[in-house]
Design a protein around this motif. Sequence first.
Motif, short mmCIF file in Angstrom:
data_model
loop_
_atom_site.label_atom_id
_atom_site.label_comp_id
_atom_site.label_asym_id
_atom_site.label_seq_id
_atom_site.Cartn_x
_atom_site.Cartn_y
_atom_site.Cartn_z
N SER A 1 14.37 -3.12 -5.02
CA SER A 1 13.78 -1.92 -5.64
C SER A 1 13.07 -2.27 -6.94
N GLN A 2 13.64 -3.18 -7.72
CA GLN A 2 12.98 -3.61 -8.95
C GLN A 2 11.68 -4.35 -8.64
N PHE A 3 11.73 -5.17 -7.59
CA PHE A 3 10.52 -5.88 -7.17
C PHE A 3 9.42 -4.92 -6.80
N VAL A 4 9.75 -3.86 -6.06
CA VAL A 4 8.75 -2.89 -5.61
C VAL A 4 8.17 -2.12 -6.79
N PHE A 5 9.03 -1.57 -7.65
CA PHE A 5 8.56 -0.67 -8.70
C PHE A 5 8.00 -1.38 -9.93
N TYR A 6 8.60 -2.51 -10.30
CA TYR A 6 8.19 -3.17 -11.54
C TYR A 6 7.21 -4.33 -11.35
N PHE A 7 7.09 -4.79 -10.13
CA PHE A 7 6.19 -5.92 -9.88
C PHE A 7 5.08 -5.54 -8.88
N LEU A 8 5.50 -5.14 -7.68
CA LEU A 8 4.54 -4.92 -6.60
C LEU A 8 3.58 -3.77 -6.88
N LEU A 9 4.13 -2.57 -7.10
CA LEU A 9 3.28 -1.40 -7.31
C LEU A 9 2.48 -1.50 -8.62
N LYS A 10 3.07 -2.10 -9.61
CA LYS A 10 2.36 -2.26 -10.88
C LYS A 10 1.15 -3.18 -10.73
N GLU A 11 1.33 -4.24 -9.98
CA GLU A 11 0.23 -5.18 -9.75
C GLU A 11 -0.86 -4.57 -8.88
N ALA A 12 -0.45 -3.69 -7.95
CA ALA A 12 -1.40 -3.16 -6.96
C ALA A 12 -1.94 -1.78 -7.32
N ARG A 13 -1.63 -1.26 -8.51
CA ARG A 13 -1.95 0.13 -8.83
C ARG A 13 -3.44 0.45 -8.76
N SER A 14 -4.29 -0.49 -9.17
CA SER A 14 -5.73 -0.24 -9.11
C SER A 14 -6.20 -0.07 -7.67
N GLY A 15 -5.75 -0.95 -6.79
CA GLY A 15 -6.11 -0.85 -5.38
C GLY A 15 -5.53 0.38 -4.72
N LEU A 16 -4.35 0.80 -5.16
CA LEU A 16 -3.73 1.99 -4.60
C LEU A 16 -4.52 3.25 -4.94
N VAL A 17 -5.07 3.28 -6.14
CA VAL A 17 -5.91 4.42 -6.53
C VAL A 17 -7.15 4.50 -5.66
N LEU A 18 -7.78 3.36 -5.41
CA LEU A 18 -8.96 3.33 -4.54
C LEU A 18 -8.59 3.72 -3.12
N SER A 19 -7.43 3.31 -2.67
CA SER A 19 -6.97 3.67 -1.32
C SER A 19 -6.73 5.17 -1.22
N PHE A 20 -6.12 5.75 -2.25
CA PHE A 20 -5.89 7.19 -2.25
C PHE A 20 -7.22 7.94 -2.27
N THR A 21 -8.19 7.40 -3.00
CA THR A 21 -9.52 8.00 -3.03
C THR A 21 -10.16 7.98 -1.64
N SER A 22 -10.03 6.85 -0.96
CA SER A 22 -10.58 6.74 0.40
C SER A 22 -9.91 7.72 1.35
N MET A 23 -8.58 7.86 1.21
CA MET A 23 -7.87 8.80 2.06
C MET A 23 -8.34 10.23 1.80
N MET A 24 -8.53 10.57 0.54
CA MET A 24 -8.98 11.92 0.18
C MET A 24 -10.34 12.23 0.79
N ILE A 25 -11.25 11.28 0.72
CA ILE A 25 -12.58 11.47 1.28
C ILE A 25 -12.51 11.61 2.80
N SER A 26 -11.67 10.80 3.44
CA SER A 26 -11.50 10.91 4.89
C SER A 26 -10.97 12.28 5.29
N LEU A 27 -10.01 12.79 4.52
CA LEU A 27 -9.44 14.09 4.83
C LEU A 27 -10.44 15.22 4.61
#
Length: 223
Positions: free
Chosen positions: A136-162
């Motif tokens: 859980s620490q790996f996911v929240f403090y390392f993985l998601l933090k490192e990937a946050r920029s890409g996750l925002v772009l992914s959410f943007t793509s999902m929003m446009i698709s919807l």
Amino acid sequence: MKFMKQVMYYLPEMLKALKETGIMLSISLVIGLIVGLLIGILLYLHGSDGVRPNKGVMFFLNSYVNVARSFPFLLLVVAVIPVTRFIFDTAFGPIAASFPLSLVAVAIFGRLVEQVLLDVPKEVTELSSALGATNSQFVFYFLLKEARSGLVLSFTSMMISLMSYSTVMGVVGGGGIGDFAIRFGYQRYEYEVMYTTIVLMILIVGSIQLLGTYISKKIDKRK
């Protein structure tokens, strides 16, 4: 002058349609964000190269994601009408329309999240392991933090698709801006109204993309 009169005449209906689209998108985006993020994380963790490989979980999640993404959306909407009616006691309206949209949103975002997480450098995993971080620490403090920029772009793509998918919902009584363009623009031969709606949709999608790109760059600390 005639163009402006037509637009003003249909403005109340257009605003109502935008509200309906907003309702169905808001619900499906929230569900897509929460459940899709969870599925994406599980796909990453339980993949063959993940920290906890699990073929059973991967088969189940991959099957759902692949089927939901490849299923023709209009046919999916029709296929889940009995389930939609069972849950909401109706298959009509923007709230009921959010159900099939949510199914697709979860699948789209789940796959995008997995792809973003797979691009996280292996050094991040090695660092968390060296520091003795739990999963859980790996996911929240390392993985998601490192990937946050890409996750925002992914959410943007999902929003446009919807946004695109939501225009189909009028065919089965879901309402929304797509339904407005067909009923008041195309079917009544008011093409000015239809093209105005199309331009409005393009502007909305463009604004979403610009905002998503801006936020992504703002929170990207890798530079």
